[in-house]
Design a protein around this motif. Structure first.
Motif, mmCIF file in Angstrom:
data_model
loop_
_atom_site.group_PDB
_atom_site.id
_atom_site.type_symbol
_atom_site.label_atom_id
_atom_site.label_comp_id
_atom_site.label_asym_id
_atom_site.label_seq_id
_atom_site.Cartn_x
_atom_site.Cartn_y
_atom_site.Cartn_z
ATOM 1 N N UNK A 282 0.821 -1.204 0.000
ATOM 2 C CA UNK A 282 0.000 0.000 0.000
ATOM 3 C C UNK A 282 0.860 1.262 0.000
ATOM 4 N N UNK A 283 1.948 1.206 0.710
ATOM 5 C CA UNK A 283 2.859 2.363 0.674
ATOM 6 C C UNK A 283 3.398 2.574 -0.735
ATOM 7 N N UNK A 284 3.710 1.455 -1.381
ATOM 8 C CA UNK A 284 4.253 1.547 -2.730
ATOM 9 C C UNK A 284 3.223 2.124 -3.680
ATOM 10 N N UNK A 285 2.016 1.647 -3.596
ATOM 11 C CA UNK A 285 0.956 2.135 -4.486
ATOM 12 C C UNK A 285 0.683 3.620 -4.240
ATOM 13 N N UNK A 286 0.704 3.990 -2.973
ATOM 14 C CA UNK A 286 0.454 5.404 -2.646
ATOM 15 C C UNK A 286 1.568 6.287 -3.208
ATOM 16 N N UNK A 287 2.816 5.847 -3.013
ATOM 17 C CA UNK A 287 3.943 6.635 -3.500
ATOM 18 C C UNK A 287 3.922 6.735 -5.023
ATOM 19 N N UNK A 288 3.545 5.622 -5.649
ATOM 20 C CA UNK A 288 3.523 5.633 -7.105
ATOM 21 C C UNK A 288 2.429 6.559 -7.632
ATOM 22 N N UNK A 289 1.280 6.524 -6.968
ATOM 23 C CA UNK A 289 0.187 7.402 -7.376
ATOM 24 C C UNK A 289 0.577 8.865 -7.184
ATOM 25 N N UNK A 290 1.374 9.140 -6.165
ATOM 26 C CA UNK A 290 1.721 10.523 -5.845
ATOM 27 C C UNK A 290 2.830 11.050 -6.754
ATOM 28 N N UNK A 291 3.882 10.269 -6.955
ATOM 29 C CA UNK A 291 5.060 10.797 -7.660
ATOM 30 C C UNK A 291 5.340 10.127 -8.995
#
Lengths: 242, 242
Positions: free
Chosen positions: B140-149
């Motif tokens: 989930x952290x990875x998906x969030x970071x990818x969506x953000x940056x």
DNA sequence: AAAGGTGAGGTGGTCAGACCAATATTAGGC
DNA sequence: GCCTAATATTGGTCTGACCACCTCACCTTT
């Protein structure tokens, strides 16, 4: 905030103002390449290095000590410092720490199964005549030694090394030589009888030949199956012994 | 003759009269365990060690230099020497040398495929709730970071490390962290744009989630397939980029 | 002539003491 | 109370010395 995340991700650190030790090693690497020194050759004496590099002998010693820790040189008291590997400027040296818990050997066997099945598959696929020939030679030496003494530990290792070499991926050979066998050695070194797997050797002996044949014929599935059986035997021996 | 061959096979060498350096390190290991020093803690100063051990400071320095080369301690000028890892008496430290040829990254990817498929299979088989939870958090952290940056390199690494941890074989995690990622870093460090695989990240993003789901459901085949697809993407990106 | 013994010189191993450079700590001034 | 400068601490390097070990040529013995 976005820039913050970015900062922590982009590797922005080409600084590393190295101490003398690092610079000495770079200089030595260049010298070794220029002088075409090979593994086994002797390096200049510590005093000579210190004089030529314009640094103190203790500094040279610390640098060489670092190299010895990385396995690049072997320092022999009263004799000299010898190259233990062929060194290129592009070599990457990484220290690996392994916790020798009770299951370390079984874990290393799991790792071995993962990489050796792949290596066997690759070896069968490539099927270079030169590689196949070396495997055959190692196999025959192993069989001869086993017939003569009932064990062939060194020859067995050579056989598998030839396998890994034939895979074409040098990383496999390195992991086998520098990690798997060392764990095995460390484990055997702490036991009375190092020949734990010997009673099972005659069972896995035929599979070594099948492995060779499969690689020679380009039979990928057969090679993988042979490796699986060989490692099954080793694992059975280990579990029985523990 | 038979005895000759035997001599060369039986390992008859429990001699190894170590120098001071080795003995210092053993003594230090005992001290660290007794004092319960953890990673990040500061060791006694070189002068203090020399006095307490009854040896010269230069000898202490050479021993510590060896530990630094193995990545066990970090020496900071003017500050002190700090533990970089938790050290136990049973730790085995092996130096691994890797030749960074042109194909080193592809070779490391092959190695990664071999061990990560096995690790995923093991993780799915074990299915420890604690491990699954950590994988989910990393995902989930990875998906969030990818969506953000649009990229999530660090989080991606954390995700895969959680995978390797869940396999239960610490060797897999070590090889990933200490060999595969370092080869990747060394390779990226010598290029202009380190984000080679980013344009392909959105394609492999769903497979990361499938990998997590397969592990959570105990679907070994599904986990292996997901890893294969992920590594296929990385490999495609690499080949395209070269 | 071959085998074994001997000794001198070379090489790494260790030590002591000194000074330098970076860092950490403390004392002082605002 | 906070910033700054003086001070102490710590690792980095150098020097020169002595020891332990190895090598190898030379010599003795068989």
């Amino acid at each position: 905030m976005a820039s913050d995340s970015q900062q922590s991700q982009i590797s922005l650190r080409p600084l590393e103002r190295d101490g003398f030790a690092t610079r000495i090693l770079k200089s030595l690497t260049a010298y070794i390449q220029a002088a075409e020194l090979k593994a086994g050759d002797r390096l200049p004496t510590e005093r000579a290095l210190a004089a030529q590099l314009g640094v103190g002998r203790s500094t040279v010693r610390e640098a060489l000590q670092t190299w010895q820790a990385m396995g690049l040189v072997q320092i022999r008291k009263g004799s000299g410092t010898y190259l233990a590997q062929d060194i290129r400027a592009t070599s990457l040296h990484v220290p690996v720490t392994i916790n020798l818990e009770r299951e370390a050997v079984l874990n290393s066997l799991e790792l071995r199964r993962a990489i050796e099945t792949d290596a066997a598959r690759l070896a069968a696929r490539r099927g270079r005549a030169e590689d196949v020939e070396r495997i055959r030679a190692a196999l025959e030496e192993m069989e001869a030694a086993y017939a003569a003494h009932g064990f062939a530990i060194r020859q067995d290792r050579t056989f598998h090394e030839a396998m890994f070499t034939a895979s074409g991926n040098p990383l496999y050979l390195q992991i086998f030589q520098q990690i798997i066998t060392r764990i095995s050695d460390a484990f055997n070194g702490s036991r009375e009888n190092p020949f734990v797997t010997e009673p099972y050797a005659d069972e896995s002996q035929p599979d070594h030949r099948r492995l060779y044949e499969a690689v020679a014929e380009g039979d990928e599935a057969g090679a993988v199956a042979a490796v699986m059986r060989i490692i099954d035997f080793v694992e059975a021996a280990l579990r029985h012994d523990q």
